[in-house]
Design an enzyme around this catalytic site. Structure first.
Site, PDB file in Angstrom:
ATOM      1  N   CYS A  10       3.438  -0.822   3.044  1.00  0.00           N
ATOM      2  CA  CYS A  10       4.213  -0.838   4.301  1.00  0.00           C
ATOM      3  C   CYS A  10       5.708  -0.872   3.993  1.00  0.00           C
ATOM      4  CB  CYS A  10       3.863  -2.062   5.142  1.00  0.00           C
ATOM      5  SG  CYS A  10       2.141  -2.138   5.686  1.00  0.00           S
TER       6      CYS A  10
ATOM      7  N   CYS B 129       2.568  -6.515   2.991  1.00  0.00           N
ATOM      8  CA  CYS B 129       1.929  -5.243   2.633  1.00  0.00           C
ATOM      9  C   CYS B 129       2.900  -4.382   1.825  1.00  0.00           C
ATOM     10  CB  CYS B 129       1.496  -4.546   3.920  1.00  0.00           C
ATOM     11  SG  CYS B 129       1.077  -2.814   3.745  1.00  0.00           S
TER      12      CYS B 129
END
Length: 127
Positions: A39, A36
């Protein structure tokens, strides 16, 4: 244990951490994934907050390794941050909005507990 991000390695580990947290202690769960991009982008902000607020517990939960924990907290998007006190959810946010994360954490962090054993005492020993 404050001042750093703790990587949760199992549901049992998470339960133990939450059970050991003081009733007034803020716990911030970061549901993240290695694949991600957002993230990874917000991870340094999360780590910086952990360093600045050692009386708050900052926990990182990897999405690919801990599906039961994701299900328990109803996480469906990454990153998701869940703020808890006394195991009860105070707030939640999705996405890598550093300003919103910092505002939510600081608004709920409270003050350090002067009786906490997380830091070495700087007083004198009575004789």
């Amino acid at each position: 244990k404050g001042g750093k991000v703790i990587v949760v390695n199992s549901g049992k580990h998470l339960d133990e951490i939450l059970a050991a947290a003081s009733p007034t202690q803020l716990v911030v769960l970061d549901f993240t994934a290695t694949w991600c991009g957002p993230c990874q982008q917000i991870a340094p902000v999360f780590a910086r907050l952990a360093g600045q607020l050692p009386h708050v517990l900052f926990l990182k939960v990897d999405a690919d390794s801990h599906a039961p924990i994701l299900k328990q907290y109803g996480v469906k998007a990454f990153p998701t941050f869940v703020l808890l006190k006394r195991k009860a959810e105070l707030s939640r946010m999705q996405g890598a909005d550093a300003g919103a994360l910092e505002a939510a954490v600081r608004a709920n962090a409270g003050k350090p507990d002067p009786w906490s054993t997380s830091k070495k005492a700087s007083g004198r020993t009575l004789r």
